[in-house]
Design a protein around this motif. Sequence first.
Motif, PDB file in Angstrom:
ATOM      1  N   PRO A  15       0.830  -1.213   0.000  1.00  0.00           N
ATOM      2  CA  PRO A  15       0.000   0.000   0.000  1.00  0.00           C
ATOM      3  C   PRO A  15       0.862   1.261   0.000  1.00  0.00           C
ATOM      4  N   VAL A  16       0.354   2.303  -0.655  1.00  0.00           N
ATOM      5  CA  VAL A  16       1.005   3.610  -0.590  1.00  0.00           C
ATOM      6  C   VAL A  16       0.296   4.426   0.474  1.00  0.00           C
ATOM      7  N   GLN A  17       0.883   5.537   0.859  1.00  0.00           N
ATOM      8  CA  GLN A  17       0.313   6.340   1.928  1.00  0.00           C
ATOM      9  C   GLN A  17      -1.095   6.813   1.566  1.00  0.00           C
ATOM     10  N   GLY A  18      -2.050   6.450   2.384  1.00  0.00           N
ATOM     11  CA  GLY A  18      -3.423   6.887   2.189  1.00  0.00           C
ATOM     12  C   GLY A  18      -4.181   6.173   1.099  1.00  0.00           C
ATOM     13  N   SER A  19      -3.617   5.076   0.560  1.00  0.00           N
ATOM     14  CA  SER A  19      -4.308   4.376  -0.518  1.00  0.00           C
ATOM     15  C   SER A  19      -3.774   2.950  -0.626  1.00  0.00           C
ATOM     16  N   TYR A  20      -4.291   2.235  -1.613  1.00  0.00           N
ATOM     17  CA  TYR A  20      -3.889   0.854  -1.851  1.00  0.00           C
ATOM     18  C   TYR A  20      -2.740   0.809  -2.866  1.00  0.00           C
ATOM     19  N   ILE A  29     -12.145  -2.715  -3.020  1.00  0.00           N
ATOM     20  CA  ILE A  29     -11.185  -1.912  -2.265  1.00  0.00           C
ATOM     21  C   ILE A  29     -11.575  -1.953  -0.791  1.00  0.00           C
ATOM     22  N   VAL A  30     -10.633  -2.356   0.048  1.00  0.00           N
ATOM     23  CA  VAL A  30     -10.907  -2.544   1.474  1.00  0.00           C
ATOM     24  C   VAL A  30     -10.118  -1.529   2.295  1.00  0.00           C
ATOM     25  N   GLU A  31     -10.801  -0.861   3.195  1.00  0.00           N
ATOM     26  CA  GLU A  31     -10.149  -0.008   4.192  1.00  0.00           C
ATOM     27  C   GLU A  31     -10.260  -0.706   5.541  1.00  0.00           C
ATOM     28  N   MET A  32      -9.144  -0.922   6.189  1.00  0.00           N
ATOM     29  CA  MET A  32      -9.119  -1.637   7.467  1.00  0.00           C
ATOM     30  C   MET A  32      -8.349  -0.829   8.496  1.00  0.00           C
ATOM     31  N   THR A  33      -8.881  -0.765   9.710  1.00  0.00           N
ATOM     32  CA  THR A  33      -8.196  -0.083  10.806  1.00  0.00           C
ATOM     33  C   THR A  33      -7.611  -1.119  11.758  1.00  0.00           C
ATOM     34  N   VAL A  34      -6.317  -1.066  11.943  1.00  0.00           N
ATOM     35  CA  VAL A  34      -5.619  -1.975  12.849  1.00  0.00           C
ATOM     36  C   VAL A  34      -5.446  -1.262  14.190  1.00  0.00           C
ATOM     37  N   LYS A  35      -6.060  -1.812  15.234  1.00  0.00           N
ATOM     38  CA  LYS A  35      -6.026  -1.178  16.549  1.00  0.00           C
ATOM     39  C   LYS A  35      -5.224  -2.023  17.530  1.00  0.00           C
ATOM     40  N   GLY A  36      -4.613  -1.347  18.477  1.00  0.00           N
ATOM     41  CA  GLY A  36      -3.984  -2.039  19.594  1.00  0.00           C
ATOM     42  C   GLY A  36      -2.511  -2.324  19.456  1.00  0.00           C
ATOM     43  N   ILE A  37      -1.905  -2.016  18.319  1.00  0.00           N
ATOM     44  CA  ILE A  37      -0.452  -2.194  18.205  1.00  0.00           C
ATOM     45  C   ILE A  37       0.216  -1.051  18.968  1.00  0.00           C
ATOM     46  N   PRO A  38       1.085  -1.347  19.917  1.00  0.00           N
ATOM     47  CA  PRO A  38       1.692  -0.287  20.738  1.00  0.00           C
ATOM     48  C   PRO A  38       2.393   0.789  19.908  1.00  0.00           C
ATOM     49  N   ASP A  39       2.239   2.017  20.357  1.00  0.00           N
ATOM     50  CA  ASP A  39       2.866   3.152  19.669  1.00  0.00           C
ATOM     51  C   ASP A  39       4.357   2.917  19.488  1.00  0.00           C
ATOM     52  N   ASP A  75       7.886  -1.209   7.524  1.00  0.00           N
ATOM     53  CA  ASP A  75       8.212  -0.726   8.877  1.00  0.00           C
ATOM     54  C   ASP A  75       7.434   0.544   9.242  1.00  0.00           C
ATOM     55  N   LEU A  76       6.152   0.536   8.914  1.00  0.00           N
ATOM     56  CA  LEU A  76       5.280   1.640   9.299  1.00  0.00           C
ATOM     57  C   LEU A  76       5.243   1.767  10.817  1.00  0.00           C
ATOM     58  N   GLU A  77       5.459   2.960  11.338  1.00  0.00           N
ATOM     59  CA  GLU A  77       5.447   3.171  12.782  1.00  0.00           C
ATOM     60  C   GLU A  77       4.012   3.201  13.286  1.00  0.00           C
ATOM     61  N   ALA A  78       3.686   2.281  14.184  1.00  0.00           N
ATOM     62  CA  ALA A  78       2.323   2.143  14.680  1.00  0.00           C
ATOM     63  C   ALA A  78       1.932   3.330  15.557  1.00  0.00           C
ATOM     64  N   THR A  79       0.650   3.659  15.505  1.00  0.00           N
ATOM     65  CA  THR A  79       0.110   4.750  16.332  1.00  0.00           C
ATOM     66  C   THR A  79      -0.935   4.236  17.309  1.00  0.00           C
ATOM     67  N   GLY A  80      -1.244   2.943  17.242  1.00  0.00           N
ATOM     68  CA  GLY A  80      -2.313   2.384  18.070  1.00  0.00           C
ATOM     69  C   GLY A  80      -3.625   2.280  17.328  1.00  0.00           C
ATOM     70  N   GLU A  81      -3.747   3.027  16.225  1.00  0.00           N
ATOM     71  CA  GLU A  81      -4.942   2.965  15.382  1.00  0.00           C
ATOM     72  C   GLU A  81      -4.530   3.354  13.969  1.00  0.00           C
ATOM     73  N   ASP A  82      -4.197   2.351  13.169  1.00  0.00           N
ATOM     74  CA  ASP A  82      -3.596   2.581  11.854  1.00  0.00           C
ATOM     75  C   ASP A  82      -4.502   2.074  10.731  1.00  0.00           C
ATOM     76  N   LYS A  83      -4.812   2.958   9.785  1.00  0.00           N
ATOM     77  CA  LYS A  83      -5.624   2.590   8.638  1.00  0.00           C
ATOM     78  C   LYS A  83      -4.744   2.074   7.509  1.00  0.00           C
ATOM     79  N   VAL A  84      -5.204   1.000   6.880  1.00  0.00           N
ATOM     80  CA  VAL A  84      -4.508   0.459   5.712  1.00  0.00           C
ATOM     81  C   VAL A  84      -5.547   0.158   4.635  1.00  0.00           C
ATOM     82  N   TRP A  85      -5.087   0.170   3.387  1.00  0.00           N
ATOM     83  CA  TRP A  85      -5.967  -0.100   2.256  1.00  0.00           C
ATOM     84  C   TRP A  85      -5.351  -1.207   1.407  1.00  0.00           C
TER      85      TRP A  85
END
Length: 218
Positions: free
Chosen positions: A65-70, A104-114, A167-177
């Motif tokens: 995925p690219v930033q903000g898109s698939y 096209i799927v948008e998914m939010t990954v929650k709970g990965i430590p910052d 190696d995207l740095e997690a924020t605790g709530e990360d959207k991916v496409w």
Amino acid sequence: CVQSSEATLNENIASFTANIPVISDWDNKGIEATQYAVAAFYPYTDMGAYPQTQIQINLPSTQTPVQGSYDPAADILVSKQEKIFDAVGDNTSVNFKFGRLVSIVEMTVKGIPDGEKISTIEVSASKPLSGFINYNLIADNDHEMEFDDRLYIQDYGTQSVTLNMNDLEATGEDKVWFTTLPQDLANGSIQVVVKTDVGTYFADINLSGKQLNLKRAD
């Protein structure tokens, strides 16, 4: 099947040029063509014309995925209807409207430590999410054939999509496409596996009694 690798974009309209050889005596049957059908698809594949009126394109099981898109390499577009000509000249111009064959799927990954660095995300389901799509690009004797009726999804594809997150740095709530084959996952299941520089995280989603239809995007 001819590849065009260069295109220009003006006001969200892409223009491209292709030199298409005209075959007037198909299979040496002594029959001259009275009409020509022209269609287009993206991305190019040498598995086009499978057989003469169909294409077969592979939706990759590994995507970046690219930033903000698939991943743009995981998109599949086809002309919604072929254009029919009684004659083809050197500068024949064709205007196509394209349709998308993937969901096209948008998914939010929650709970990965910052701060943890996400290397990959793998999404698995109870039906194939990636693999080959067959599309009847030029409908035999029925050029009014509906778009969705031309589409056929192979049932032996891969039941997962792996996302390279670099190696995207997690924020605790990360959207991916990402993109998948169009599938109705109602009453099925989904598993998500997230790998970081610290550990591996799992999530199992039971869809029993629930609706989840990954419809083809426009």
